[in-house]
Scaffold this motif. Structure first.
Motif, short mmCIF file in Angstrom:
data_model
loop_
_atom_site.label_atom_id
_atom_site.label_comp_id
_atom_site.label_asym_id
_atom_site.label_seq_id
_atom_site.Cartn_x
_atom_site.Cartn_y
_atom_site.Cartn_z
N ARG A 193 0.85 -1.19 0.00
CA ARG A 193 0.00 0.00 0.00
C ARG A 193 0.88 1.24 0.00
NH1 ARG A 193 -5.44 -0.06 3.33
NH2 ARG A 193 -5.86 -1.37 1.52
N ILE A 194 0.54 2.19 -0.88
CA ILE A 194 1.29 3.43 -1.01
C ILE A 194 0.44 4.56 -0.42
CG2 ILE A 194 2.44 5.02 -2.59
CD1 ILE A 194 3.68 2.24 -2.59
N ALA A 195 1.01 5.33 0.47
CA ALA A 195 0.28 6.44 1.07
C ALA A 195 0.05 7.54 0.04
CB ALA A 195 1.06 7.00 2.26
N LEU A 196 -1.15 8.13 0.05
CA LEU A 196 -1.47 9.23 -0.83
C LEU A 196 -1.01 10.54 -0.22
CD1 LEU A 196 -5.12 8.23 -1.87
CD2 LEU A 196 -2.97 7.62 -2.97
N GLU A 197 -0.89 11.56 -1.06
CA GLU A 197 -0.56 12.88 -0.54
C GLU A 197 -1.75 13.46 0.21
OE1 GLU A 197 0.88 15.28 -3.75
OE2 GLU A 197 2.36 13.79 -4.39
N ALA A 198 -1.55 14.55 0.90
CA ALA A 198 -2.59 15.12 1.75
C ALA A 198 -3.87 15.44 0.99
CB ALA A 198 -2.07 16.37 2.45
N ASP A 199 -3.73 15.85 -0.28
CA ASP A 199 -4.92 16.18 -1.07
C ASP A 199 -5.47 14.99 -1.83
OD1 ASP A 199 -3.02 15.80 -3.02
OD2 ASP A 199 -3.27 17.74 -3.99
N GLY A 200 -4.93 13.79 -1.54
CA GLY A 200 -5.42 12.59 -2.19
C GLY A 200 -4.71 12.23 -3.48
N LYS A 201 -3.74 13.04 -3.89
CA LYS A 201 -3.04 12.78 -5.14
C LYS A 201 -2.14 11.56 -5.00
CE LYS A 201 0.00 14.95 -8.55
NZ LYS A 201 0.83 16.15 -8.87
N ALA A 202 -2.19 10.67 -5.98
CA ALA A 202 -1.34 9.48 -5.99
C ALA A 202 -0.05 9.75 -6.76
CB ALA A 202 -2.09 8.32 -6.63
N PRO A 203 1.03 9.10 -6.40
CA PRO A 203 2.27 9.27 -7.15
C PRO A 203 2.13 8.67 -8.54
CG PRO A 203 2.50 7.49 -5.57
CD PRO A 203 1.18 8.16 -5.28
N PRO A 204 2.94 9.09 -9.51
CA PRO A 204 2.84 8.58 -10.88
C PRO A 204 3.38 7.16 -10.98
CG PRO A 204 4.70 10.09 -10.70
CD PRO A 204 3.98 10.14 -9.38
N LEU A 205 2.63 6.22 -10.45
CA LEU A 205 3.10 4.84 -10.32
C LEU A 205 3.41 4.21 -11.67
CD1 LEU A 205 2.64 1.59 -9.82
CD2 LEU A 205 3.66 2.94 -8.01
#
Length: 441
Positions: A193-205
Motif C-alpha cells: 500500500r502506497i500512502a497518498l498525498e494530503a490532497d489525495g493525489k497518488a504518485p505517478p506509479l
C-alpha cells in the motif's frame, strides 16, 4: 491558481455534473482542455476537491440546509470543506472573500451552518452519504451499522499494488519502491500500500520501473483476496469467464506459477483489449485469450472445447459496483433502481452459462464488487435452487487459501453461509463478495 480560484473552479465543475449527469472524469477532462492556464497541480487539486464533494454529497448538502437533488454546487463545496477536510468556518470565509476568481462572501446563514456542522440528527442515508433509495437494501445487510459502512465508502481509497510473483518477491518490490514508503497489505501476502498525498493525489506509479517491468500491478487488496480465495490449482485448467482488462487473470496466472492452462474471456471485446499488453508485461505464458467473434445469433462459440473440463471457473460478475464507491463516487449518485434489476439479470445468466464448463468435482467462484444481498447471497441461493448438483464450500474452508491470515479475515469480514463480504469499514479494502461452490462428482 489560488486556493480560492480552485474552489470557484470546483463549484463550476460540480454545477456541470449536477445539471448534465455526466461522469466526473469526462467533465474534469473537458474543464482542463478549456482552461489551459491551469497547471498539473491545479488540475489535481481540482479533481481531488470535486471527488471529495461527490463522496460527501448528502452530508455536505445536509449541513448547509439543502437536500440531495435540490442542492446548489456552492453548498456542496462549502459543506465538503467543513466535513471532509476539517476546514473551520473562519478559514472558509477567508477563501470566500469575493475578490477576483474567489467565491462570493459567506452569508450569515452559511457562516452559522458551517460553524454548527453536525450530522448527529441526520438520517442514515445522509450520515452514510448514499442514495436514500438504497437505505433498505443496505439495512438488510448491515442493520444499524449501515451509516458507518456508507461513511467508510465515502472516504478516499488507498493506492494498493499487487506484487507479481512471476517477476520477483515482495521484498524486491519494496526495495524498488522504497522512495514511496510502501507498507505491507493487511490480508494479501502479495499486497503493498502506497500512502497518498494530503490532497489525495497518488504518485505517478505507472512511470515507475517496477511497474513498467511488470513487477507490480495496481490492484485493490480486496480484488487480490478474491482471486486468492478462488484458489486456482497449479497445473489445472481455469477459465476466467468475465476477464475484462485482465486484472484477476494476471493474478490467477501468478498464483498458478505459469503452470497449467488459464483461459481469459469476456463477451465485450473492448473490455478485453488491454489484456494482451498486460500479459506480456507481466511475463505470463499460460493464458489463452478467447475473444468473442460475431454478433447476436451469429456469434461463434469460442469456448465450446472447454465444456466440462475446468477445475475452476471464475465469474467476476458485472454488478452495481457499490463496493467501489470510494474510487467512483459519482457512480453512486447516477445509479438508479433499474440498474440493480438489470445487473441481477446479467449475473443469473452468466452463472448459468458458467455451469457447462465446470467438470465434476470442479469449482465455481462467484465474485462481485457489490455490497447488496440481491447481487450476492441472493444470487447464490437462486443459483443453487436451479443447479442442485452444486454445493457451497463453507467460507471457513475457502478462507484457508490465505493460511493464518484467513482466520483473521473471517473475523473482520461479514461472514454469511454463502460467502464472505469485505468492506472498507471491516477490512479496509474495496467491497467484495466471494462465494465458492463445488460441483458434485
Amino acid at each position: 491558481m489560488t486556493p480560492a480560484a480552485r474552489l470557484s473552479a470546483a463549484i463550476e465543475v460540480i454545477g456541470t455534473l449536477l445539471s448534465e449527469r455526466r461522469p466526473a472524469a469526462d467533465v474534469l477532462k473537458e474543464w482542463g482542455r478549456s482552461h489551459r492556464f491551469a497547471g498539473s497541480g491545479d488540475r489535481a487539486a481540482l479533481s481531488s476537491l470535486v471527488y471529495d464533494a461527490l463522496r460527501r454529497r448528502a452530508s455536505a448538502a445536509y449541513v448547509m440546509g439543502e437536500a440531495v437533488g435540490a442542492e446548489t454546487p456552492r453548498a456542496l463545496l462549502l459543506g465538503t470543506l467543513r466535513l471532509a477536510r476539517g476546514v473551520d468556518a473562519e478559514a472558509i470565509a477567508a477563501l470566500c472573500d469575493g475578490s477576483r476568481f474567489a467565491p462570493a462572501p459567506l452569508t450569515d446563514d452559511e457562516r452559522a451552518r458551517l460553524a454548527d456542522a453536525s450530522l448527529d440528527a441526520a438520517p442514515a442515508a445522509v450520515r452514510g452519504d448514499y442514495p436514500e433509495w438504497l437505505d433498505a437494501p443496505l439495512a438488510a445487510v448491515f442493520g444499524e451499522a449501515r451509516a458507518e459502512e456508507g461513511a467508510a465508502l465515502a472516504e478516499r481509497a488507498p493506492l494498493d499494488l499487487r506484487v507479481n510473483s512471476l517477476k520477483g518477491a515482495i521484498e524486491k518490490a519494496r526495495q524498488q519502491l522504497d522512495h514511496l514508503s510502501p507498507t505491507p497489505g493487511n490480508w494479501s501476502p502479495l499486497a503493498l500500500r502506497i500512502a497518498l498525498e494530503a490532497d489525495g493525489k497518488a504518485p505517478p506509479l505507472t512511470a515507475e520501473p517496477a511497474y513498467l517491468k511488470g513487477l507490480v500491478e495496481i490492484q485493490d487488496e480486496g480484488s487480490q483476496i478474491a482471486a486468492i480465495l478462488a484458489a486456482p490449482p497449479r497445473g489445472g485448467q481455469v477459465l476466467d469467464l468475465c476477464a475484462g482488462g485482465g486484472g484477476k487473470t494476471l493474478e490467477l496466472a501468478a498464483l498458478m506459477d505459469n503452470a497449467g492452462q488459464l483461459y481469459a474471456y469476456d463477451d465485450d471485446l473492448r473490455r478485453l483489449a488491454p489484456i494482451h499488453e498486460r500479459l506480456q508485461r507481466a511475463g505470463v505464458h499460460n493464458v489463452q485469450v478467447r475473444s468473442p467473434k460475431g454478433r447476436g445469433t451469429e456469434r461463434a462459440d469460442v469456448l465450446a472445447d472447454l465444456e466440462g473440463r475446468m477445475d475452476l471457473v471464475l465469474v467476476d460478475a458485472p454488478c452495481t459496483g457499490t463496493g467501489t464507491w470510494r474510487r467512483n463516487p459519482d457512480a453512486k449518485w447516477r445509479m438508479r433502481p433499474g440498474a440493480l434489476a438489470e445487473r441481477m439479470k446479467d449475473q443469473a445468466e452468466i452463472l448459468d452459462a458458467a455451469v457447462r464448463f465446470v467438470k465434476p468435482g470442479g469449482r465455481l467462484a462467484y465474485v462481485t464488487c457489490s455490497l447488496l444481498d440481491e447481487e450476492n447471497v441472493g444470487q447464490v441461493r437462486a443459483f443453487l435452487d436451479r443447479h442442485g448438483e452444486f454445493r457451497i464450500v463453507p467460507p471457513a474452508e475457502t478462507a484457508l487459501a490465505l493460511g493464518e491470515r484467513g482466520i483473521a479475515l473471517r473475523e473482520a469480514a461479514l461472514e454469511r453461509p454463502e460467502g464472505l463480504l469485505l468492506t472498507p469499514r471491516r477490512t479496509n479494502t474495496d467491497g467484495f463478495f466471494v462465494s465458492v461452490m463445488v460441483r458434485g462428482a
